[in-house]
Design a protein around this motif. Structure first.
Motif, PDB file in Angstrom:
ATOM      1  N   UNK A 132      47.555 -13.264   9.502  1.00 28.26           N
ATOM      2  CA  UNK A 132      48.587 -14.223   9.097  1.00 28.26           C
ATOM      3  C   UNK A 132      49.599 -14.448  10.203  1.00 28.26           C
ATOM      4  N   UNK A 133      50.010 -13.368  10.851  1.00 28.47           N
ATOM      5  CA  UNK A 133      50.941 -13.486  11.973  1.00 28.47           C
ATOM      6  C   UNK A 133      50.324 -14.246  13.137  1.00 28.47           C
ATOM      7  N   UNK A 159      50.761 -21.866  14.926  1.00 22.55           N
ATOM      8  CA  UNK A 159      51.572 -22.959  14.365  1.00 22.55           C
ATOM      9  C   UNK A 159      52.882 -23.115  15.129  1.00 22.55           C
ATOM     10  N   UNK A 160      53.481 -22.000  15.520  1.00 23.23           N
ATOM     11  CA  UNK A 160      54.741 -22.049  16.281  1.00 23.23           C
ATOM     12  C   UNK A 160      54.507 -22.697  17.642  1.00 23.23           C
ATOM     13  N   UNK A 161      53.396 -22.331  18.301  1.00 20.25           N
ATOM     14  CA  UNK A 161      53.104 -22.910  19.615  1.00 20.25           C
ATOM     15  C   UNK A 161      52.823 -24.402  19.527  1.00 20.25           C
ATOM     16  N   UNK A 172      51.834 -12.849  19.677  1.00 16.97           N
ATOM     17  CA  UNK A 172      50.837 -13.149  18.657  1.00 16.97           C
ATOM     18  C   UNK A 172      51.268 -12.623  17.296  1.00 16.97           C
ATOM     19  N   UNK A 173      51.992 -11.512  17.271  1.00 18.55           N
ATOM     20  CA  UNK A 173      52.348 -10.891  15.995  1.00 18.55           C
ATOM     21  C   UNK A 173      53.771 -11.193  15.575  1.00 18.55           C
ATOM     22  N   UNK A 201      55.792 -13.322  12.756  1.00 18.60           N
ATOM     23  CA  UNK A 201      55.602 -14.769  12.853  1.00 18.60           C
ATOM     24  C   UNK A 201      55.279 -15.404  11.506  1.00 18.60           C
ATOM     25  N   UNK A 202      54.611 -14.657  10.609  1.00 19.48           N
ATOM     26  CA  UNK A 202      54.305 -15.210   9.288  1.00 19.48           C
ATOM     27  C   UNK A 202      55.584 -15.499   8.508  1.00 19.48           C
TER      28      UNK A 202
END
Length: 361
Positions: free
Chosen positions: A193-194, A200-202, A227-228, A244-245
């Protein structure tokens, strides 16, 4: 003399230790003595000639290659010595197989380690300066992720090579995990998920490195996107790590992307302040704001309301956010200090909560 030497050789060949003659051990000793001499000769040549050659060029690639050669030179010399020495020993098939497998695994680990070190140094030495000269900040976000991806890829490849050479079929191994594989998948659900949240953030780019953002009650600058998780340094200097999730599901306020920040203030003066002094107070505030270079023209100062214990003056102005956050705070500080000083010069008094009690007989 020759016959005397032959007698010594035959004597050494007759004496056995652990199934191998002393002559065989002597040959191994000679191999390693030659290896030590060769190592120091090559090291001397590389340190003298190699350093001169790389100083003549402007590129940094040869510096990285030379640095790698210096680090792995000992393995380049002594691993062949070990392999040659093995041929002088009488080993059983099982021991020889174990020896070859152990040497292979050591080689894979060494190659993977130094390959990763070289790639990381190449990224920092060659790619990073190019990114620093670019205008976009997206590359600053992707660079740490790219370095991490490189490490993970090399680790996975090395692991696959070792597992395959241990005699395991990797495909069958994955298929045979069964319930264990399901448990691993469930345990990795949050990690996945992270990972997808980071993608999505990138892609959306709600913020970039060094942007000042606000998430819930957290206000700070983005220092790293991985990544996490994402790391944020607050204005108080603490570092906060947010998965990040969670970040992808939160409302993110990017303060850096605003062209300016609005400051709203309510000032109260005493009720016995005359209309002329009240008007003078408003003009003082307007003049102070107008003379502040970091404040935009779109501002207002008005007599807004009759409060319980004061006459209220509403002040609103915009500070250019291209400045650093501490500059914004300093601008607000200067305006407040000048208002305080000039009010005292004009004998305009600030109000404080008071009550008048009337007694009727």
């Amino acid at each position: 003399m020759e016959g005397y030497i032959n007698k010594i050789v035959l004597s050494l060949d007759r004496i056995e230790i652990l199934g191998n003659s002393v002559l065989q051990y002597s040959k191994i000793l000679i191999v390693f003595v030659v290896g030590v001499l060769l190592f120091y000769i090559l090291k001397k040549i590389i340190n003298t000639k190699g350093d001169k050659l790389v100083r003549r060029t402007r590129t940094k690639i040869d510096d990285i290659v030379l640095s790698l050669i210096k680090k792995v030179l000992i393995y380049i010399v002594f691993i062949p010595c070990i392999y040659i020495s093995r041929s002088y020993l009488n080993l059983t098939a099982d021991i020889e197989s174990l020896f070859n497998l152990t040497l292979f695994i050591i080689l894979v680990i060494l190659i993977s380690y130094y390959l990763n070190q070289t790639l990381q140094k190449s990224i920092d030495t060659i790619i990073k300066p190019i990114i620093k000269r670019s205008e976009t900040k997206l590359d600053d976000q992707l660079l740490p992720v790219f370095k991490t991806t490189t490490k993970i890829t090399i680790f996975i490849l090395a692991t696959l090579i070792i597992i395959t050479n241990l005699g395991y079929d990797f495909t069958s191994l994955i298929a045979g995990l069964g319930i264990g594989g399901l448990a691993v998948a469930l345990a990795a659900q949050q990690t996945l998920g992270n990972f997808f949240a980071s993608i999505a953030i990138f892609s959306d780019q709600p913020f970039q490195i060094n942007d000042l953002i606000k998430i819930d009650n957290i206000l700070g600058n983005v220092i790293q996107v991985g990544f996490r998780s994402t790391r944020i340094k607050t204005l108080e200097g603490t570092e906060i790590v947010i998965p990040n999730s969670k970040l992808a599901d939160s409302v993110i306020e990017n303060i850096t992307k605003r062209s300016s920040v609005r400051i709203n203030t309510e000032l109260g003066v005493k009720y016995d302040t005359s209309p002329q002094k009240l008007e003078r107070a408003i003009n003082i505030i307007k003049e102070i704001i107008k003379n502040e270079r970091n404040v935009e023209d779109d501002s207002y100062v008005i007599f807004s309301s009759f409060n319980d214990s004061s006459l209220s003056i509403s002040v609103s102005y915009w500070i250019n956010l291209q400045n650093r956050w501490d500059d914004i705070l300093q601008t607000k500080h200067r305006i407040n200090m000048r208002v305080k000083e000039q009010f005292e010069e004009e004998h305009i008094s600030f109000a404080y909560p008071t009550q008048e009690i009337f007694l009727h007989k």
